[in-house]
Design an enzyme around this catalytic site. Structure first.
Site, PDB file in Angstrom:
ATOM      1  CG  MET A  30      40.101  54.048  34.601  1.00  0.00           C
ATOM      2  SD  MET A  30      38.451  53.012  33.718  1.00  0.00           S
ATOM      3  CE  MET A  30      38.498  51.508  34.360  1.00  0.00           C
ATOM      4  CG  HIS A  34      44.791  48.173  44.217  1.00  0.00           C
ATOM      5  ND1 HIS A  34      45.699  47.778  43.750  1.00  0.00           N
ATOM      6  CD2 HIS A  34      43.024  48.858  43.221  1.00  0.00           C
ATOM      7  CE1 HIS A  34      45.406  48.208  42.458  1.00  0.00           C
ATOM      8  NE2 HIS A  34      44.236  47.962  42.250  1.00  0.00           N
ATOM      9  CG  HIS A  37      45.770  51.531  41.311  1.00  0.00           C
ATOM     10  ND1 HIS A  37      44.599  51.107  42.257  1.00  0.00           N
ATOM     11  CD2 HIS A  37      45.345  51.755  39.912  1.00  0.00           C
ATOM     12  CE1 HIS A  37      43.642  50.393  41.156  1.00  0.00           C
ATOM     13  NE2 HIS A  37      44.139  51.414  39.689  1.00  0.00           N
ATOM     14  N   GLY A 147      50.654  48.643  34.633  1.00  0.00           N
ATOM     15  CA  GLY A 147      50.737  47.076  35.735  1.00  0.00           C
ATOM     16  C   GLY A 147      50.657  46.257  34.942  1.00  0.00           C
ATOM     17  NE  ARG A 187      35.434  45.210  36.431  1.00  0.00           N
ATOM     18  CZ  ARG A 187      36.223  45.556  35.389  1.00  0.00           C
ATOM     19  NH1 ARG A 187      37.828  46.217  35.572  1.00  0.00           N
ATOM     20  NH2 ARG A 187      36.442  46.350  34.380  1.00  0.00           N
TER      21      ARG A 187
END
Ligand code: AMP
Length: 281
Positions: A30, A34, A37, A147, A187
């Site tokens: 999405m 970071h 990912h 993940g 987040r």
């Protein structure tokens, strides 16, 4: 890196690559990328000739309009990061491209979603399964990378692939953490300095719970203790702490064989999740 926002040209591009025998690895995200990912991208790069990353903030998996509206979007930086690790293709479609009409399909994963994320975010996994199915049909990858951070999501996708016979191999990549142990998450960008310091409480809680279970204390006791520990920090609220098996999320009172501790909670208005595998061998 080739960037596509529409399905048809992406399909045509990938069909050409597959015709000349290239394997395709796929990393759905999405965005607000970071290093967690990027680890998935690196893993895909290692095993496949072409790596496709998708960036799409899927509205049907959000059960909270504020969470969807405040989800971080950093596409320019994301593109730079993907290029830095040699990602070959980025797919970043619009809502109109993914959902040209309102989706009426509903998935129900039974006991797999009756606790934790499924319980606290009603409809979340139906939205995840819908978008993952669409993306798998568009990209038709050889392998797809998810993940461990979203472990329940991984098990749901595994079930989806098994039941609907998607021709894709799934990989579950370990959680990447900040130096102090906080699980990397898009987040985390929404945390202020004070909240960022307090956010470590969830990883700390997983470690504490593991220790207390090893001492022979029951999960019911440990849960209460951890709740008090979490809520002693300003702005922190524990949503759940569960000990389950890793196959069907059957709740456990003690660690007997392969198990997982999963936690979710809020720091201020930011909802965070984390987990810890126990008895892996
Ligand atoms: P998201 O963009 O949050 O939907 O995540 C996209 C993929 O990256 C999912 O498969 C996540 O589980 C995975 N992911 C997110 N955070 C991490 C992390 N800290 N370590 C490893 N994988 C992660």
């Amino acid at each position: 890196m080739d960037i596509f926002s529409q399905i048809a040209p992406l399909r045509a591009f990938l069909e050409q690559k597959k015709l000349i025998g290239k394997s395709v690895g796929f990393v759905p995200t999405m965005g607000a990328l970071h290093d967690g990912h990027l680890t998935l991208i690196r893993e895909s790069h290692r095993e496949n000739e072409i790596t496709v990353c998708s960036i799409y903030v899927n509205p049907t998996q959000f059960n909270n309009a504020d969470d969807l509206a405040s989800y971080p979007r950093t596409i320019v930086r994301d593109i730079e990061m993907l290029e830095s690790v040699g990602c070959n293709v980025l797919f970043c479609p619009s809502n109109e491209e993914v959902y040209p009409e309102k989706s009426i399909i509903m998935f129900d994963f039974g006991t797999l979603e009756q606790i934790m994320e499924g319980k606290f975010r009603p409809g979340h996994f139906s939205g995840v399964a819908t978008v993952v199915s669409k993306l798998f049909n568009i990209v038709q990858p050889s392998r797809a990378y998810f993940g461990q951070k979203d472990f329940q999501q991984f098990k749901i996708v595994e079930c989806l692939v098994r039941e609907l016979k998607f021709n894709v191999q799934l990989r579950c990549v370990p959680i990447q953490r900040e130096k102090d142990g906080l699980a990397m998450s898009s987040r985390n960008m929404r945390l202020d300095e004070e909240q960022r310091k307090n956010a470590i409480v969830f990883y700390e809680s997983l470690q504490m719970a593991k220790g207390r279970l090893e001492e022979g204390l029951s999960m019911s006791f440990v849960r209460e203790e951890i709740k008090k520990h979490c809520e002693s920090k300003p702005g922190v609220k524990l949503e759940y702490l569960e000990l389950t098996d890793t196959l069907n999320f059957v709740q456990r009172e003690s660690v007997t064989s392969k198990a997982i501790l999963l936690i979710a909670g809020y720091v201020g208005g930011v909802r965070l999740i984390d987990n810890l595998l126990l008895n892996e061998n």
